[in-house]
Motif scaffolding. Structure first.
Motif, PDB file in Angstrom:
ATOM      1  N   ARG A 178       0.370  -1.296   0.093  1.00 17.52           N
ATOM      2  CA  ARG A 178      -0.042   0.223  -0.171  1.00 17.52           C
ATOM      3  C   ARG A 178       1.312   1.560   0.053  1.00 17.52           C
ATOM      4  N   GLN A 179       0.454   2.407  -0.761  1.00 14.19           N
ATOM      5  CA  GLN A 179       1.174   3.140  -1.331  1.00 14.19           C
ATOM      6  C   GLN A 179      -0.182   4.504  -0.381  1.00 14.19           C
ATOM      7  N   GLY A 180       0.219   5.334  -0.259  1.00 18.03           N
ATOM      8  CA  GLY A 180      -0.847   6.706   0.372  1.00 18.03           C
ATOM      9  C   GLY A 180      -0.935   7.667  -0.636  1.00 18.03           C
ATOM     10  N   LEU A 210     -10.217   8.808  -7.584  1.00 19.07           N
ATOM     11  CA  LEU A 210     -10.400   8.095  -7.167  1.00 19.07           C
ATOM     12  C   LEU A 210      -9.925   7.245  -8.132  1.00 19.07           C
ATOM     13  N   PRO A 211      -8.377   6.646  -8.969  1.00 16.49           N
ATOM     14  CA  PRO A 211      -8.813   5.421  -9.905  1.00 16.49           C
ATOM     15  C   PRO A 211      -9.114   4.316 -10.009  1.00 16.49           C
ATOM     16  N   ASP A 212      -9.292   3.200 -11.069  1.00 16.08           N
ATOM     17  CA  ASP A 212      -9.802   1.909 -10.747  1.00 16.08           C
ATOM     18  C   ASP A 212      -8.500   1.596 -10.513  1.00 16.08           C
ATOM     19  N   GLY A 213      -8.321   0.431  -9.723  1.00 17.02           N
ATOM     20  CA  GLY A 213      -8.165  -0.300  -8.563  1.00 17.02           C
ATOM     21  C   GLY A 213      -7.487   0.637  -7.104  1.00 17.02           C
ATOM     22  N   GLY A 214      -7.690   1.771  -6.821  1.00 18.92           N
ATOM     23  CA  GLY A 214      -7.166   3.042  -6.241  1.00 18.92           C
ATOM     24  C   GLY A 214      -7.629   2.131  -4.359  1.00 18.92           C
ATOM     25  N   LEU A 215      -7.777   2.809  -3.904  1.00 19.83           N
ATOM     26  CA  LEU A 215      -8.263   2.052  -2.402  1.00 19.83           C
ATOM     27  C   LEU A 215      -8.624   3.240  -1.258  1.00 19.83           C
ATOM     28  N   VAL A 216      -9.366   2.722  -0.256  1.00 18.47           N
ATOM     29  CA  VAL A 216      -9.970   3.696   0.286  1.00 18.47           C
ATOM     30  C   VAL A 216      -9.608   3.155   1.344  1.00 18.47           C
ATOM     31  N   SER A 229      11.244  -0.324  -7.735  1.00 19.19           N
ATOM     32  CA  SER A 229      12.916  -0.665  -7.863  1.00 19.19           C
ATOM     33  C   SER A 229      12.386  -1.950  -7.467  1.00 19.19           C
ATOM     34  N   ALA A 230      12.297  -2.641  -6.789  1.00 21.06           N
ATOM     35  CA  ALA A 230      12.208  -3.609  -5.755  1.00 21.06           C
ATOM     36  C   ALA A 230      11.434  -4.576  -6.862  1.00 21.06           C
ATOM     37  N   GLY A 231      10.741  -3.729  -7.361  1.00 22.64           N
ATOM     38  CA  GLY A 231      10.201  -5.259  -8.513  1.00 22.64           C
ATOM     39  C   GLY A 231       8.448  -5.684  -7.904  1.00 22.64           C
ATOM     40  N   LEU A 232       7.283  -4.285  -7.030  1.00 26.99           N
ATOM     41  CA  LEU A 232       6.729  -4.639  -5.814  1.00 26.99           C
ATOM     42  C   LEU A 232       5.725  -4.207  -6.399  1.00 26.99           C
ATOM     43  N   SER A 233       4.265  -4.756  -6.573  1.00 23.44           N
ATOM     44  CA  SER A 233       3.128  -3.390  -7.274  1.00 23.44           C
ATOM     45  C   SER A 233       1.963  -3.319  -6.642  1.00 23.44           C
ATOM     46  N   PHE A 234       1.736  -1.649  -6.372  1.00 22.96           N
ATOM     47  CA  PHE A 234       1.254  -1.021  -5.325  1.00 22.96           C
ATOM     48  C   PHE A 234      -0.168  -1.076  -5.740  1.00 22.96           C
ATOM     49  N   ASN A 235      -1.448  -0.048  -5.087  1.00 19.01           N
ATOM     50  CA  ASN A 235      -2.322   0.510  -5.591  1.00 19.01           C
ATOM     51  C   ASN A 235      -2.263   1.940  -6.511  1.00 19.01           C
ATOM     52  N   PRO A 236      -2.546   2.540  -7.483  1.00 18.20           N
ATOM     53  CA  PRO A 236      -2.853   3.480  -8.398  1.00 18.20           C
ATOM     54  C   PRO A 236      -2.600   4.175  -7.598  1.00 18.20           C
ATOM     55  N   GLY A 237      -4.148   4.564  -6.763  1.00 19.18           N
ATOM     56  CA  GLY A 237      -4.755   5.822  -5.873  1.00 19.18           C
ATOM     57  C   GLY A 237      -4.736   5.742  -4.139  1.00 19.18           C
ATOM     58  N   PHE A 238      -5.340   6.304  -3.715  1.00 23.71           N
ATOM     59  CA  PHE A 238      -5.352   5.958  -1.919  1.00 23.71           C
ATOM     60  C   PHE A 238      -6.002   7.081  -1.736  1.00 23.71           C
ATOM     61  N   ALA A 239      -6.957   7.252  -0.282  1.00 27.26           N
ATOM     62  CA  ALA A 239      -8.085   8.014   0.226  1.00 27.26           C
ATOM     63  C   ALA A 239      -8.122   7.431   1.314  1.00 27.26           C
ATOM     64  N   GLY A 240      -8.863   8.262   1.884  1.00 31.72           N
ATOM     65  CA  GLY A 240      -9.090   7.703   3.355  1.00 31.72           C
ATOM     66  C   GLY A 240      -8.725   8.527   4.361  1.00 31.72           C
ATOM     67  N   ALA A 241      -7.498   9.238   4.636  1.00 25.33           N
ATOM     68  CA  ALA A 241      -6.963   9.875   5.915  1.00 25.33           C
ATOM     69  C   ALA A 241      -7.667  11.062   5.970  1.00 25.33           C
ATOM     70  N   TYR A 242      -8.137  11.375   7.392  1.00 24.23           N
ATOM     71  CA  TYR A 242      -8.920  12.231   7.589  1.00 24.23           C
ATOM     72  C   TYR A 242      -8.831  12.744   9.429  1.00 24.23           C
ATOM     73  N   ASP A 243      -9.202  13.860   9.804  1.00 25.08           N
ATOM     74  CA  ASP A 243      -8.726  14.198  10.691  1.00 25.08           C
ATOM     75  C   ASP A 243      -9.798  13.526  11.940  1.00 25.08           C
TER      76      ASP A 243
END
Length: 281
Positions: free
Chosen positions: A165-167, A230-236, A198-212
């Motif tokens: 997961r990237q954020g 949020l793109p297709d494949g993105g993560l909330v 660079s290590a060959g790992l895949s990750f989500n293309p988009g992210f959401a969900g951070a709030y106070d």
């Protein structure tokens, strides 16, 4: 183009399975309702007994597209699985602000984090009989400088087919500036994506969900905002739960978890998914 092809498929991931029995029950309830399609598990949490693992596996059988990941935990008030882990605050991990600051100042040793993440991966595999579908981090620790190096090394060695997961958000700068917390994640995620890629790992293309989490909020409006762009494949990311004594002793997020569960289990969320042309399947 078919109607199904016009839908965006996203990940809606509940963090913190294993932090308390009440959180676990709420997450399983939403999985069984088809309102989540991912959850990440804390192998160092106090509520990760065999019965809790089996209950999660039973819920996922009712929703086979639901992914189960490892929620790497490297911050207080939790404790490491590996001996001689450093740095510690007493016998616990450091609080996350101190950990982030130490990483920025280049005061951490990636090998301690590599070994701890590998131990948590092994604990997941022992509990579930398989490797995780994805790997993320409690309080976004996988994004922190130096920590991310040990994290990526461990995932490449221990679970190379898992995505991580990237954020970061793919929003215009003006929109990103509106949320300081999310902006920090944007900055940290830039280097994380480079390191993971660079290590060959895949990750989500988009992210959401951070709030106070400390402020009262209209969760329907918040979720609508999360889905915009949020793109297709993105993560909330979300944190549903039922408050209990175990949770109250570990985390200040109590009532907000119940509000998230109430919203995600309700009809307003179902309508929002339909209106937004988004699917969890």
């Amino acid at each position: 183009m078919s109607e199904a092809a016009d839908l965006r498929r996203i990940w809606l991931c509940a963090d913190d399975y294993g932090i308390s029995p009440g959180v676990n029950r709420a997450i399983r309830d939403l999985i069984e309702r088809g309102r989540l399609n991912a959850t990440s598990v804390m192998t160092v949490g106090p509520a990760i007994a065999r019965s809790e693992v089996e209950a999660l596996q039973a819920s996922v059988k009712q929703s086979p597209r639901c992914a189960i990941g490892l929620h790497v935990t490297l911050s207080a008030p939790f404790r490491p699985l590996t001996m001689h882990f450093r740095p510690l605050d007493g016998d616990m991990f450091m609080p996350f602000p101190k950990l982030l600051r130490a990483g920025v100042l280049r005061r951490l040793d990636r090998e301690f984090f590599r070994n701890e993440v590998k131990a948590q991966l092994a604990a997941f595999a022992e509990a579930f009989g398989r490797l995780p579908d994805f790997v993320d981090g409690h309080q976004h620790v996988q994004l922190y400088p130096q920590v991310r190096d040990g994290f990526v090394d461990a995932v490449v060695e221990g679970a190379p087919n898992a995505w991580v997961r990237q954020g970061g958000r793919g929003l215009p700068l003006r929109q990103r500036l509106a949320s300081p917390k999310a902006l920090v994640l944007d900055v940290l995620s830039t280097q994380f994506r480079r390191r993971a890629g660079s290590a060959g790992l895949s990750f989500n293309p988009g992210f959401a969900g951070a709030y106070d989490f400390t402020r009262a909020t209209d969760f329907d409006a918040l979720m609508r905002h999360f889905l915009e762009g949020l793109p297709d494949g993105g993560l909330v990311m979300c944190h549903p739960g039922f408050a209990d004594e175990v949770l109250a002793g570990l985390d200040p997020m109590t009532d907000v978890r119940e509000r998230e569960h109430a919203y995600l289990s309700g009809e307003a969320f179902a309508r929002l998914l339909a209106d937004s042309r988004v699917t969890l399947e």
